[in-house]
Design an enzyme around this catalytic site. Structure first.
Site: not given
Ligand SMILES: NC(=O)c1c(N)nc(OC2CCCC2)nc1O[C@@H]1CCC[C@@H]1O
Length: 326
Positions: A35, A114
């Site tokens: 659908e 995270k």
């Molecule tokens: N994986 C996450 O849920 C998460 C989050 N909740 N908040 C941030 O803030 C950033 C902002 C600037 C540096 C880190 N980063 C996250 O993941 C990081 C980004 C790069 C590597 C990780 O995946």
């Protein structure tokens, strides 16, 4: 967007958006795929006869574009930083002490799950989604706009014609990961080791039609330009992003003391397995933007946030299990 379109077309597009949301976001379709396909084909036929009726937020614009030969590079004007990791409450207290030494004792935090995915940047111009990119090395990423357009939880058009860049984590929900590996195992294809690899592999597909089948999602947690006058806290930024209809994780919470941070960590250590997506820790961020600016960034990561990582999951090897059982 809709004012000059015939009512039948408006109804058809709304119906398709509703079905798409049920299928991809709620994983609970109210109609069979046949659908959905019938209505989509009807819309494609009408838009082919009347290309002037095609608008960026039409459902036909989600899975557009031919397969790419390669990804073009995208430079992040504001580098996409990463996170410092800690593995114990003691190290979290050290982080809190460093923060208080720099900004004084009036400190509030925001705790976020995270998400175990990969960082992406989304750019909207005049409210239209125009560019999506991977984090890459933080300065140079890959243009995956067509693939991110297939993410049903991401609006193609915002309710306001604003220019904004938002950043977040693209991920594959656990159920989508299990279904994908089931299909791959039936087709004798190699399995993905975990939802994070599956999300990375799905977003870096050169053919957006393949990404569209992978049911990816995104949680956003930061933005580039925002009205510094109105928004003074990280929690306020998350609310502003959510008010734009952009997906923000609902579990983010303001914590006024480190005890509340520890309680949050304990709560989601227990809830982790029941969550519909993978998490590998908790991110603790200073809430006040003035205090964030006072703390600043190192080359790699902001000094005003830290990631508490869960202990590696107990993967008892078969051999060990046999020894234990003997
Ligand atoms: N994986 C996450 O849920 C998460 C989050 N909740 N908040 C941030 O803030 C950033 C902002 C600037 C540096 C880190 N980063 C996250 O993941 C990081 C980004 C790069 C590597 C990780 O995946």
């Amino acid at each position: 967007m809709e004012e000059q379109l015939p009512q039948h077309l408006i109804d058809l597009r709304r119906q398709l958006n509703k079905y798409s949301y049920e299928y991809y976001v709620e994983d609970n379709p109210s109609v069979p795929d046949s659908e959905y396909d019938r209505l989509m084909n009807e819309l494609i036929a009408i838009e082919t006869d009347h290309p002037e009726w095609i608008t960026p937020d039409s459902p036909t614009q989600r899975v557009g574009g031919e397969p790419l030969k390669a990804f073009t590079k995208v430079t992040h004007d504001v580098p996409m930083l990463s996170l410092g990791d800690v593995f114990s409450e003691e190290e979290l207290l050290d982080f809190d002490r460093r923060v208080r030494q720099a900004v004084g004792d009036e400190v509030a935090y925001v705790c976020e799950l995270k998400i175990d995915g990969l960082a992406v940047s989304l750019t909207y111009e005049q409210g239209k989604f125009v560019l999506g990119a991977t984090r890459g090395n933080g300065t140079i990423g890959e243009d995956i706009t067509n693939n991110l357009k297939t993410v049903r939880t991401l609006p193609l058009v915002l309710p306001e014609p604003i220019d904004i860049e938002v950043r977040g984590e693209a991920y594959m929900p656990k159920k989508s990961f299990e279904k994908l590996n089931e299909e791959r195992s039936q087709n004798d294809e190699p399995l993905f080791a975990n939802p994070r690899n599956a999300a990375a592999g799905s977003l870096r597909q050169l053919d957006p039609k393949i990404s569209a089948k992978r049911r990816l999602s995104v949680f956003l947690y930061s933005s580039g330009q925002f009205d510094r006058e109105k928004i003074k806290t990280h929690y306020g930024l998350l609310e502003a992003i959510r008010e734009l209809g952009l997906p923000v994780n609902p579990e983010s919470r303001r914590c006024r003391t480190m005890q509340e941070v520890f309680d949050y960590i304990r709560e989601f250590t227990e809830k982790r397995d029941a969550l519909p997506y993978g998490i590998d820790g908790i991110v603790v961020k200073v809430d006040s933007m003035d205090q964030q600016r006072q703390l600043g960034n190192t080359v790699k990561s902001p000094r005003w946030m830290i990631a508490y990582k869960f202990p590696a999951e107990e993967v008892v090897s078969t051999l060990e299990a046999i020894e234990i059982s003997v």
